[in-house]
Structure formats: structure tokens, C-alpha cells
Design an enzyme around this catalytic site. Structure first.
Site, PDB file in Angstrom:
ATOM      1  N   GLU A   1      45.203 -18.022 -71.630  1.00 36.89           N
ATOM      2  CA  GLU A   1      43.957 -18.490 -71.029  1.00 36.89           C
ATOM      3  C   GLU A   1      44.215 -19.880 -70.443  1.00 36.89           C
ATOM      4  OE1 GLU A   1      39.400 -19.038 -72.830  1.00 36.89           O
ATOM      5  OE2 GLU A   1      41.137 -18.869 -74.146  1.00 36.89           O
TER       6      GLU A   1
ATOM      7  N   ASP B   1      33.100 -26.376 -75.519  1.00 36.19           N
ATOM      8  CA  ASP B   1      34.324 -26.924 -76.085  1.00 36.19           C
ATOM      9  C   ASP B   1      34.060 -28.121 -76.985  1.00 36.19           C
ATOM     10  OD1 ASP B   1      36.444 -25.274 -74.886  1.00 36.19           O
ATOM     11  OD2 ASP B   1      35.620 -26.016 -73.005  1.00 36.19           O
TER      12      ASP B   1
END
Length: 260
Positions: A47, A58
Site C-alpha cells: 500500500e 491516520d
């Protein structure tokens, strides 16, 4: 033409590993060195995160990496170029991780075409509204044989989950906690319960991530997920121990899973 993601899941004997890098962190040369190590260690999918100024899904580790590369001047065109170079040295599916603002800003068709040209197999876009037909992103992506991978979490309501699974291809990516990425000491029982429920609802391969930081945690997920996703932990290792630290962890992981 068969998508590389489908090829990856033809062999169902071992749990697979998907790793995560932030494009340009700490630099492009190191990106290329690490992805080669990842592939050689038996990693099945990689990824590549497109840096973004407000990565809502995140935690602090990846947020810091995003800001670092943005301050260095890494831009979207550099991400396309990086994936082109990655595809010259590894032969596993490469997926873009992004937020919807980025493809929206340059236009979906433009973003998807450039991704296709660079050799992308899939998109992971956490803030993509999968169950709302607000755009033609899915159709345009499938026209280029690129899979849009859904990101779900244990707090999703069953109605939405069912609707999302009906239109999903490739695999489904579930977080192992509610919130943002980042290392967690223990996987909660609620996550195991959700994975068992998810397995009953879909025949798609299941990837689990958000917080995995040890081989022990990976082993706990055996039989519950088809793919374990490791991101923040690898960036932490890179910061603390350099490329060799990442390589050692992946070697130990590949031995544990018998995937190298």
C-alpha cells in the site's frame, strides 16, 4: 485481463501480508529499497500512501511522515512516478492509499488514468462513501481493472456493511479498532468478534489492520483474516533502526508465517 489482486488470492494456504509505505518517506530511494525487501520477504501486497495534509484515518506516526514529505515537496506526480519504478522491481499488487480530496481535486478520470498508467491494482480510500452513489469513481476504476477496496470498522451498522459487501471486489479491509492507525498493545475481543461475523457475511478475502505491531498479534489473527496489514510499526522501525530494522522484522514474520 486478471487483476493482480485476484492472482494473489488464488493461493489460500498461508496468511498474506500487506505492508504500507508513505510515498517519499524518508526519500524515494529508501522507498524503492524497502519495497524490494518487502517483496523478497514474502509480502503479497504493498500500500503506497499518497501524502495528504489532513490524513484523518491516520495516527501520529503516519501523520508525521505525511507532513515530512509534503514539506520536502513530494507531490502527486512523484507518487505516480514512484509506483512506476516500484512495478519495475516487484511483481505484486501495488495499491494507492489516498483520501478522496486528492482524486477529486485533479478529477476522477485523470487520477484513475494516471494510476492505471503507473500500474496500480487497487485503491484504498478510507473516506470514500461506498454505499452512496454520488460519483462514478467505482465504475471508472473497474473500467481500468482497478479495484476500490472498502475500509470498514467494527462499529459499522449491519445494513451498511451488507450494502458495501455487495459491491466490493478484490478484498475487504477492516480496521481492528475504531479510530486511527497506530500501534496498539492488544487486539480487543470486540475485534475478534467482528471478524467472525464478517467471515460469515462474505466470501471475499479479509484484510485486518490498524495497530498490528508484533508477530504475536499476527498469529492471533490466524484463521480470522486472509491478510494482515502492517504500517505504522514499520515506519517506527525505520525511524528507530533504519532499513535493517524493517528487514529483520519482515524476515522474522516471513519465517513465522512460512511465506518467504
Amino acid at each position: 485481463m486478471i487483476n493482480k489482486i485476484d492472482d494473489t488470492f488464488k493461493n489460500k494456504n498461508n496468511m498474506k501480508v500487506m505492508t504500507h509505505i508513505v510515498a517519499g518517506y524518508p526519500d524515494i530511494k529508501t522507498n524503492l529499497e524497502i519495497v524490494k525487501i518487502m517483496a523478497d520477504s514474502g509480502v503479497s501486497l504493498i500500500e503506497v500512501q499518497i501524502p495528504f495534509s489532513d490524513p484523518l484515518a491516520d495516527g501520529p506516526t503516519i501523520m508525521k511522515a505525511n507532513q515530512y514529505v509534503l514539506d520536502k515537496g513530494i507531490r502527486l506526480k512523484d507518487c505516480f512516478s514512484l509506483v512506476e519504478e516500484i512495478n519495475k522491481i516487484v511483481d505484486i499488487p501495488i495499491l494507492f492509499m489516498s483520501y478522496i480530496n486528492i482524486p477529486y481535486r485533479i478529477g476522477f478520470e485523470n487520477f484513475i488514468q494516471n494510476s492505471y498508467d503507473s500500474g496500480i491494482s487497487g485503491f484504498i480510500i478510507p473516506d470514500m462513501p461506498f454505499d452512496e452513489e454520488i460519483n462514478n469513481f467505482f465504475e471508472l476504476s473497474l473500467n481500468k481493472n482497478i479495484y476500490v477496496i472498502p475500509v470498514i470498522s467494527p462499529d459499522i451498522i449491519v445494513y451498511r456493511l451488507t450494502k458495501i459487501l455487495q459491491i466490493s471486489k478484490g478484498f475487504v479491509y477492516t480496521t481492528l479498532k475504531v479510530g486511527v492507525t497506530g500501534v496498539q498493545k492488544n487486539i480487543k475481543q470486540e475485534s475478534f468478534n467482528f471478524l467472525n461475523m464478517l467471515r460469515e457475511k462474505t466470501n471475499l478475502p479479509i484484510a485486518g489492520g490498524f495497530g498490528i505491531s508484533s508477530i504475536e498479534q499476527v498469529n492471533q489473527l490466524s484463521g480470522l483474516v486472509d491478510v494482515v496489514v502492517i504500517g505504522s510499526h514499520l515506519i517506527n522501525l525505520l525511524d528507530l533502526k533504519g532499513v535493517s530494522g524493517v528487514q529483520l522484522f519482515l524476515k522474522e514474520l516471513s519465517t513465522s508465517l512460512n511465506i518467504a
